[in-house]
Write a protein that holds these residues in place. Structure first.
Motif, PDB file in Angstrom:
ATOM      1  N   ARG A  25      26.951   1.512 -30.514  1.00 46.98           N
ATOM      2  CA  ARG A  25      28.242   2.254 -30.936  1.00 46.98           C
ATOM      3  C   ARG A  25      27.447   1.582 -32.595  1.00 46.98           C
ATOM      4  N   PRO A  26      28.349   2.552 -33.210  1.00 48.33           N
ATOM      5  CA  PRO A  26      28.714   2.982 -34.863  1.00 48.33           C
ATOM      6  C   PRO A  26      29.066   1.533 -34.932  1.00 48.33           C
ATOM      7  N   GLY A  27      28.575   1.300 -35.610  1.00 47.92           N
ATOM      8  CA  GLY A  27      28.806  -0.060 -37.054  1.00 47.92           C
ATOM      9  C   GLY A  27      28.984  -1.572 -36.823  1.00 47.92           C
ATOM     10  N   MET A  28      27.402  -1.503 -36.131  1.00 54.91           N
ATOM     11  CA  MET A  28      26.790  -2.981 -35.330  1.00 54.91           C
ATOM     12  C   MET A  28      26.060  -2.747 -35.400  1.00 54.91           C
ATOM     13  N   VAL A  29      24.455  -3.402 -35.288  1.00 53.93           N
ATOM     14  CA  VAL A  29      23.678  -3.253 -35.134  1.00 53.93           C
ATOM     15  C   VAL A  29      23.185  -3.898 -33.822  1.00 53.93           C
ATOM     16  N   THR A  30      22.438  -3.317 -32.749  1.00 49.56           N
ATOM     17  CA  THR A  30      22.494  -2.752 -30.801  1.00 49.56           C
ATOM     18  C   THR A  30      20.781  -3.773 -31.025  1.00 49.56           C
ATOM     19  N   GLY A  31      20.984  -5.300 -30.718  1.00 49.58           N
ATOM     20  CA  GLY A  31      19.370  -5.251 -29.485  1.00 49.58           C
ATOM     21  C   GLY A  31      19.145  -4.828 -29.107  1.00 49.58           C
ATOM     22  N   PHE A  32      17.535  -4.048 -29.492  1.00 49.78           N
ATOM     23  CA  PHE A  32      17.866  -3.740 -27.687  1.00 49.78           C
ATOM     24  C   PHE A  32      16.197  -4.679 -27.714  1.00 49.78           C
ATOM     25  N   LEU A  33      15.856  -4.654 -26.634  1.00 43.52           N
ATOM     26  CA  LEU A  33      15.341  -6.416 -25.902  1.00 43.52           C
ATOM     27  C   LEU A  33      15.003  -6.542 -25.039  1.00 43.52           C
ATOM     28  N   GLY A  34      13.036  -6.813 -24.042  1.00 47.74           N
ATOM     29  CA  GLY A  34      12.743  -6.303 -22.909  1.00 47.74           C
ATOM     30  C   GLY A  34      12.037  -7.156 -22.880  1.00 47.74           C
ATOM     31  N   LEU A 158       5.509  -7.555 -41.417  1.00 50.52           N
ATOM     32  CA  LEU A 158       5.884  -7.501 -42.617  1.00 50.52           C
ATOM     33  C   LEU A 158       6.087  -9.247 -43.145  1.00 50.52           C
ATOM     34  N   ASP A 159       6.244  -9.756 -44.354  1.00 48.13           N
ATOM     35  CA  ASP A 159       5.847 -10.729 -44.475  1.00 48.13           C
ATOM     36  C   ASP A 159       7.236 -11.269 -44.710  1.00 48.13           C
ATOM     37  N   PRO A 160       7.091 -12.906 -44.942  1.00 47.32           N
ATOM     38  CA  PRO A 160       9.186 -13.147 -44.855  1.00 47.32           C
ATOM     39  C   PRO A 160       9.551 -12.758 -45.812  1.00 47.32           C
ATOM     40  N   GLU A 161       9.622 -12.256 -46.683  1.00 45.81           N
ATOM     41  CA  GLU A 161      10.655 -11.781 -47.851  1.00 45.81           C
ATOM     42  C   GLU A 161      11.298 -10.467 -47.092  1.00 45.81           C
ATOM     43  N   GLY A 162       9.993  -9.700 -46.367  1.00 47.07           N
ATOM     44  CA  GLY A 162      10.098  -8.220 -45.980  1.00 47.07           C
ATOM     45  C   GLY A 162      10.945  -8.473 -44.838  1.00 47.07           C
ATOM     46  N   VAL A 163      10.694  -9.011 -44.208  1.00 44.68           N
ATOM     47  CA  VAL A 163      11.520 -10.021 -42.575  1.00 44.68           C
ATOM     48  C   VAL A 163      12.824  -9.954 -43.084  1.00 44.68           C
ATOM     49  N   VAL A 164      13.354 -10.628 -44.155  1.00 39.41           N
ATOM     50  CA  VAL A 164      14.824 -10.533 -45.047  1.00 39.41           C
ATOM     51  C   VAL A 164      15.577  -9.305 -45.089  1.00 39.41           C
ATOM     52  N   TRP A 165      14.537  -8.742 -46.101  1.00 40.34           N
ATOM     53  CA  TRP A 165      14.812  -7.845 -46.513  1.00 40.34           C
ATOM     54  C   TRP A 165      15.230  -6.567 -45.410  1.00 40.34           C
ATOM     55  N   ILE A 166      14.572  -5.784 -44.151  1.00 43.93           N
ATOM     56  CA  ILE A 166      14.679  -5.231 -43.100  1.00 43.93           C
ATOM     57  C   ILE A 166      15.993  -5.811 -42.147  1.00 43.93           C
ATOM     58  N   ARG A 167      16.343  -7.418 -42.440  1.00 38.87           N
ATOM     59  CA  ARG A 167      17.622  -7.687 -42.130  1.00 38.87           C
ATOM     60  C   ARG A 167      18.323  -7.815 -41.944  1.00 38.87           C
ATOM     61  N   THR A 168      19.193  -7.574 -43.920  1.00 37.60           N
ATOM     62  CA  THR A 168      19.394  -6.994 -44.970  1.00 37.60           C
ATOM     63  C   THR A 168      19.921  -5.770 -44.699  1.00 37.60           C
ATOM     64  N   LEU A 169      18.754  -4.975 -44.674  1.00 39.03           N
ATOM     65  CA  LEU A 169      18.842  -3.328 -44.297  1.00 39.03           C
ATOM     66  C   LEU A 169      20.133  -2.864 -43.285  1.00 39.03           C
ATOM     67  N   MET A 170      18.994  -3.339 -42.357  1.00 38.00           N
ATOM     68  CA  MET A 170      19.885  -2.939 -40.967  1.00 38.00           C
ATOM     69  C   MET A 170      21.714  -3.725 -41.050  1.00 38.00           C
ATOM     70  N   THR A 193      20.439 -10.607 -36.570  1.00 41.04           N
ATOM     71  CA  THR A 193      20.673  -9.241 -37.430  1.00 41.04           C
ATOM     72  C   THR A 193      21.660  -8.522 -36.087  1.00 41.04           C
ATOM     73  N   ALA A 194      21.595  -8.659 -34.943  1.00 45.27           N
ATOM     74  CA  ALA A 194      21.873  -8.100 -34.229  1.00 45.27           C
ATOM     75  C   ALA A 194      24.042  -8.472 -33.719  1.00 45.27           C
ATOM     76  N   ASP A 195      24.384  -8.126 -33.600  1.00 49.10           N
ATOM     77  CA  ASP A 195      25.902  -8.241 -33.088  1.00 49.10           C
ATOM     78  C   ASP A 195      26.289  -8.061 -31.497  1.00 49.10           C
ATOM     79  N   HIS A 196      25.796  -7.064 -31.276  1.00 50.97           N
ATOM     80  CA  HIS A 196      25.260  -6.535 -29.765  1.00 50.97           C
ATOM     81  C   HIS A 196      24.209  -6.389 -29.284  1.00 50.97           C
ATOM     82  N   LEU A 197      23.401  -6.354 -28.228  1.00 55.25           N
ATOM     83  CA  LEU A 197      22.605  -6.577 -27.146  1.00 55.25           C
ATOM     84  C   LEU A 197      22.258  -5.799 -25.948  1.00 55.25           C
ATOM     85  N   VAL A 198      21.396  -5.527 -25.724  1.00 57.00           N
ATOM     86  CA  VAL A 198      20.995  -4.455 -24.117  1.00 57.00           C
ATOM     87  C   VAL A 198      20.052  -4.976 -24.663  1.00 57.00           C
ATOM     88  N   VAL A 199      19.712  -5.758 -22.960  1.00 56.59           N
ATOM     89  CA  VAL A 199      18.214  -6.132 -22.373  1.00 56.59           C
ATOM     90  C   VAL A 199      17.533  -5.101 -21.391  1.00 56.59           C
TER      91      VAL A 199
END
Length: 305
Positions: A25-34, A158-170, A193-199
């Protein structure tokens, strides 16, 4: 919105994806895990029309990817950061994508600044580190300013700074109302990062739930108890209905009773407490618990070689 309905993919006798149905769904970060081999990348490839499903459908805003009139303006994706011509410069790689999709030149400059590659725009893509290649792939995904975004393991390299950057971007992209689907093996990052999870596991849906609810429903809260009278207290807590097991350094781990109740049991029986610490299961622990039976390529216990 991404919609999957009974999405299935067979490779000969192997079932890579098995009847998946869920919405992103829009308006959230969906984490796709497995686990490795669970079918995450195959699912993303079918969403993007790179692999044809054996059965079922995958649609983006109600259409198959192949039917979208201007794909890059509606969907952005990063599946393989190294999938670029190694001799083509960062700038020329984005230029070729922009020209083929009718995207203005000034948008190239915007995304280069957004991902931090403006200073190396003339460098050949083949000379980029994995982290810089990830940034280039993200720039390409954002080039058409799409409403729907898919990222497969975007923090690799990604280095630690890059990880924080991508988290903020998402999170910023989701806050703008976009649909964001991101896969990752880093549970600590998904927790932030994620609001919702699909596993998924072995191609099948295991969970489709909000992050907080996933953790809350995966296991009961445990309490770490430190006492010089461990055997006595363990006996009393079991009598009160708790599940108790030995912990590290002469501690007990109790499940099924809140810390306040444990304290009252100890007081009633004259047991001295040195520590009483509630512990809520982490995303990583909840994930491992859920996917324990779906790991296809696990290590063999006792094998040191």
């Amino acid at each position: 919105m991404i919609e999957l309905r009974q999405l299935t993919k067979h490779y000969g006798r192997t079932t890579a994806v098995d009847g998946l149905s869920f919405d992103v769904r829009p308006g959230m970060v969906t984490g796709f895990l497995g686990p490795n081999g669970a079918g995450k990348t195959t699912t993303m490839r079918m969403i993007l029309g790179l692999d044809a499903p054996t059965n079922g459908t995958a649609t983006i805003r109600g259409r198959r990817y192949a039917d979208l009139p201007a794909p890059m303006r509606e969907v952005g994706a990063l599946l393989d950061a190294r999938a670029v011509h190694p001799g083509r410069s960062v700038l020329n790689h984005l230029k070729s994508l922009a020209q083929s999709n009718g995207i203005a030149r000034n948008r190239i400059e915007e995304v280069l600044g957004l991902v931090g590659l403006a200073q190396i725009a003339d460098r050949p893509a083949g000379r980029l580190s994995l982290g810089m290649s990830q940034r280039l792939g993200i720039a390409a995904a954002l080039l058409g300013d799409p409403e729907v975004l898919l990222f497969d393991e975007p923090v690799n390299g990604l280095d630690p700074e890059g990880v924080v950057w991508i988290r903020t971007l998402m999170r910023d992209l989701a806050a703008e109302g976009r649909t964001v689907l991101v896969s990752s093996h880093l549970m600590s990052e998904m927790a932030l990062t994620a609001d919702h999870l699909v596993v998924i596991g072995r191609g099948r849906l295991l969970a489709d739930v909000e992050l907080a609810e996933f953790i809350r429903s995966s296991s009961r809260e445990s309490v770490l108890v430190r006492t010089p009278d461990a055997e006595e207290l363990a006996c009393r807590l079991r009598d009160a209905g708790a599940a108790v097991r030995p912990g590290a350094d002469d501690t007990l781990v109790a499940e099924g009773l809140e810390s306040a109740v444990i304290g009252k049991v100890a007081l009633a029986h004259g047991v001295v407490l040195h520590e009483l610490t509630p512990h809520r299961i982490s995303l990583e622990e909840a994930y491992m618990e859920l996917t324990r039976d779906s790991v296809e390529f696990g290590a063999v216990e006792g094998s040191g070689r």
